[in-house]
Design a protein around this motif. Structure first.
Motif, PDB file in Angstrom:
ATOM      1  N   PHE A 191      -1.018   9.372   5.798  1.00 21.73           N
ATOM      2  CA  PHE A 191      -1.663   8.410   4.908  1.00 21.73           C
ATOM      3  C   PHE A 191      -2.168   7.202   5.700  1.00 21.73           C
ATOM      4  O   PHE A 191      -3.318   6.768   5.535  1.00 21.73           O
ATOM      5  CB  PHE A 191      -0.682   7.976   3.816  1.00 21.73           C
ATOM      6  N   LEU A 234       0.827  -1.201   0.000  1.00 18.75           N
ATOM      7  CA  LEU A 234       0.000   0.000   0.000  1.00 18.75           C
ATOM      8  C   LEU A 234       0.868   1.261   0.000  1.00 18.75           C
ATOM      9  O   LEU A 234       0.627   2.200  -0.768  1.00 18.75           O
ATOM     10  CB  LEU A 234      -0.919  -0.026   1.224  1.00 18.75           C
ATOM     11  N   LEU A 235       1.907   1.273   0.840  1.00 16.18           N
ATOM     12  CA  LEU A 235       2.803   2.432   0.901  1.00 16.18           C
ATOM     13  C   LEU A 235       3.596   2.599  -0.394  1.00 16.18           C
ATOM     14  O   LEU A 235       3.771   3.717  -0.880  1.00 16.18           O
ATOM     15  CB  LEU A 235       3.749   2.312   2.101  1.00 16.18           C
ATOM     16  N   HIS A 237      -6.138   6.355   5.861  1.00 14.10           N
ATOM     17  CA  HIS A 237      -6.553   5.316   4.920  1.00 14.10           C
ATOM     18  C   HIS A 237      -7.568   4.384   5.598  1.00 14.10           C
ATOM     19  O   HIS A 237      -7.326   3.892   6.703  1.00 14.10           O
ATOM     20  CB  HIS A 237      -5.353   4.513   4.424  1.00 14.10           C
ATOM     21  N   ALA A 248       2.684   1.654  -3.368  1.00 14.72           N
ATOM     22  CA  ALA A 248       1.753   2.108  -4.403  1.00 14.72           C
ATOM     23  C   ALA A 248       1.465   3.602  -4.269  1.00 14.72           C
ATOM     24  O   ALA A 248       1.347   4.321  -5.263  1.00 14.72           O
ATOM     25  CB  ALA A 248       0.451   1.312  -4.333  1.00 14.72           C
ATOM     26  N   GLN A 249       1.383   4.087  -3.031  1.00 20.21           N
ATOM     27  CA  GLN A 249       1.068   5.492  -2.803  1.00 20.21           C
ATOM     28  C   GLN A 249       2.276   6.411  -2.992  1.00 20.21           C
ATOM     29  O   GLN A 249       2.168   7.476  -3.573  1.00 20.21           O
ATOM     30  CB  GLN A 249       0.503   5.672  -1.391  1.00 20.21           C
ATOM     31  N   PHE A 250       3.442   5.994  -2.496  1.00 18.45           N
ATOM     32  CA  PHE A 250       4.606   6.878  -2.442  1.00 18.45           C
ATOM     33  C   PHE A 250       5.750   6.465  -3.363  1.00 18.45           C
ATOM     34  O   PHE A 250       6.735   7.175  -3.465  1.00 18.45           O
ATOM     35  CB  PHE A 250       5.143   6.960  -1.005  1.00 18.45           C
TER      36      PHE A 250
END
Length: 164
Positions: free
Chosen positions: A44, A9-10, A48, A12-14
């Motif tokens: 985030f 998840l991290l 989230h 994909a976001q950053f």
């Protein structure tokens, strides 16, 4: 959400550069985060809907003396999901003893960080960029040095009172 899912998840976001490594040998695995991104990562993870790390249980400054580094450890908890996550950031010790190691504040994400960061500043001399009121919290304002640093030399007297 599992540790591996949070990593994905991290990333994909950053992007892949936000996670510098991981520590999985201890009781609780930790993600090593790019220091400049720690506040954004915490925000985030707090907001989230799949993670909702709504509570900063502890923030600790660390003097990694043998590695010549300073670091900060963040223990996040999600009360609704009953899960925990540890994040770590670190930086090399400045060569100039007058320059403090520095990380972005997370006090705008977690209110509890306000006092935790002041404690890390007071005892280890870690600067938190953007902190609204970074000053000593445990020691007197005129105290010299940072007593939890490995290289700290205790004064013999403080205002005429013997310390040891």
């Amino acid at each position: 959400m599992s540790f591996e899912e949070i990593k994905l998840l991290l990333s994909a976001q950053f992007g892949d550069g936000v996670i510098l490594g991981e520590e999985t040998s201890g009781l609780q695995p930790a993600l090593l985060i790019e220091p400049d991104q720690i506040a954004a990562v915490c925000l985030f993870l707090r907001n989230h809907p799949q993670t909702y790390f709504d509570f900063l249980a502890c923030l600790s400054g660390v003097d990694y003396h043998q590695e010549n580094r300073f670091g900060v450890v963040y223990h996040l908890s999600s009360l609704p999901y009953q899960t925990q996550l540890t994040l770590k950031v670190s930086t090399e010790k400045p060569t100039d003893p007058e320059v403090l190691p520095s990380f972005p504040t997370v006090s705008n994400v977690y209110r509890t960080a306000d006092w935790f960061e002041r404690e890390a500043y007071d005892l280890l001399g870690i600067d938190f960029k953007g902190h609204p009121d970074l000053r000593r919290i445990l020691l007197p304002d005129d105290w010299e040095g940072f007593p939890l640093r490995e290289d700290y030399k205790s004064a013999e007297y403080y205002k005429g009172i013997k310390i040891d």
